[in-house]
Design an enzyme around this catalytic site. Structure first.
Site, mmCIF file in Angstrom:
data_model
loop_
_atom_site.group_PDB
_atom_site.id
_atom_site.type_symbol
_atom_site.label_atom_id
_atom_site.label_comp_id
_atom_site.label_asym_id
_atom_site.label_seq_id
_atom_site.Cartn_x
_atom_site.Cartn_y
_atom_site.Cartn_z
ATOM 1 C CG ASP A 199 -1.540 1.089 1.335
ATOM 2 O OD1 ASP A 199 -1.864 2.157 0.404
ATOM 3 O OD2 ASP A 199 -2.154 1.581 2.660
ATOM 4 N N GLY A 258 1.232 5.094 -0.183
ATOM 5 C CA GLY A 258 0.359 6.218 0.121
ATOM 6 C C GLY A 258 1.089 7.356 -0.062
ATOM 7 C CB THR A 299 2.934 10.254 4.444
ATOM 8 O OG1 THR A 299 2.285 11.380 3.990
ATOM 9 C CG2 THR A 299 3.921 10.494 5.517
ATOM 10 C CG LEU A 335 5.640 1.207 0.529
ATOM 11 C CD1 LEU A 335 6.710 1.385 -0.397
ATOM 12 C CD2 LEU A 335 6.075 0.062 1.276
ATOM 13 C CE1 TYR A 357 -16.738 7.699 -7.209
ATOM 14 C CE2 TYR A 357 -15.383 7.987 -8.866
ATOM 15 C CZ TYR A 357 -15.616 8.304 -7.653
ATOM 16 O OH TYR A 357 -15.117 9.315 -7.148
ATOM 17 C CG ASP A 375 -6.591 5.361 -2.306
ATOM 18 O OD1 ASP A 375 -7.399 5.701 -3.390
ATOM 19 O OD2 ASP A 375 -6.361 6.323 -1.529
ATOM 20 C CB THR A 425 -6.012 31.586 18.547
ATOM 21 O OG1 THR A 425 -6.428 33.133 18.822
ATOM 22 C CG2 THR A 425 -6.046 31.690 16.938
#
Length: 259
Positions: free
Chosen positions: A9, A11, A13, A15, A98, A107, A184
């Site tokens: 997988d 992605g 950021t 793996l 879809y 994914d 804040t």
């Protein structure tokens, strides 16, 4: 002879990888801003000596190309999964509603299959919170039949925070959610958490009208930050990481049955 299958997988950021059969306990490599991991990773894969690779990638094309070259150089069969109009196996059928099934991120398709594997027999809201937050509706039609109805995509919590940090006055470390933020920092944190939870809740209520009962399957690197706020609003939330790998495993087992 049993085939040894490596699941990947890839992605934005990180793996994640595992052998088929161990997909619930993967190895993770953070590849963003890290150029020194490939030699060690490829050495590990070479030592495992997989017969084939089944992977999902919607990001990091240079790394995907590098991995593909590695597999070719060592005569390892590979296949990067694409979304389908339908996945049909003896125990599961998932059809895509879809407009263009191939346009759906692989994914998200794999995660839907993984969520069904984790919680069969239910209509599901499949939520992945990473760089982006995706919220996808899967309706159980009875028996082993499911339909991927569609979903929502929004910036993930970190992306939301970074966009606000363009304004110097809104910079600062995250804090806790507050009903009436008194600083804040708390206002930013609360706004982000409410935006993420509200996105999921809206999708949940919409699917609930269609299906009558819905379970939420939550995954992703940012899920742990949003989970407490989400649980305060929705009753049926299951935290289940590695959905993409679970979906890849379901497809790998199906392919083995055909061979």
């Amino acid at each position: 002879m049993d085939l040894k299958t490596l699941l990947i997988d890839l992605g934005n950021t990180a793996l994640k990888w595992a052998l088929l059969g161990d997909e619930r306990t993967p190895q993770t490599v953070v590849h963003r801003d890290n150029a020194a991991f490939k030699d060690k990773l490829y050495a590990q894969w070479l030592e495992l000596a997989p017969d084939r690779v089944l992977g999902c990638t919607v990001a990091a094309p240079e790394l995907a190309f590098s991995a593909t070259k590695f597999f070719n150089d060592h005569d390892i069969r590979w296949h990067w999964i694409r979304s389908q109009a339908a996945f049909e196996s003896p125990g599961l059928t998932l059809r895509s509603a879809y407009e263009n099934p191939a346009q759906l991120g692989a994914d998200r398709w794999c995660a839907a299959l993984g969520a069904i594997d984790a919680m069969p027999g239910e209509s599901l809201l499949v939520v992945q919170m990473g760089t982006a937050t995706t919220v996808d509706a899967v309706r159980h039609m009875g028996g082993n039949e499911y339909v991927f109805l569609g979903g929502r995509i929004a910036p993930g919590p970190t992306m939301m925070k970074k966009s606000l940090e363009a304004i110097p006055a809104l910079r600062g470390e995250p804090t806790e959610w507050e009903a009436f933020p008194h600083s804040t920092r708390a206002a930013v944190t609360t706004g982000i958490l409410d935006a993420q939870a509200g996105l999921v809740r809206e999708a949940y209520e919409t699917l609930l009208k269609e299906a009558g009962r819905v379970k939420v399957v939550l995954a992703g690197g940012a899920a742990r930050f949003v989970e407490p706020r989400l649980r305060a609003q929705l009753p049926d939330v299951m935290l289940q990481h590695n959905l993409v790998l679970l979906g890849l495993a379901a497809q790998a087992r199906h392919q083995l049955l055909k061979e």
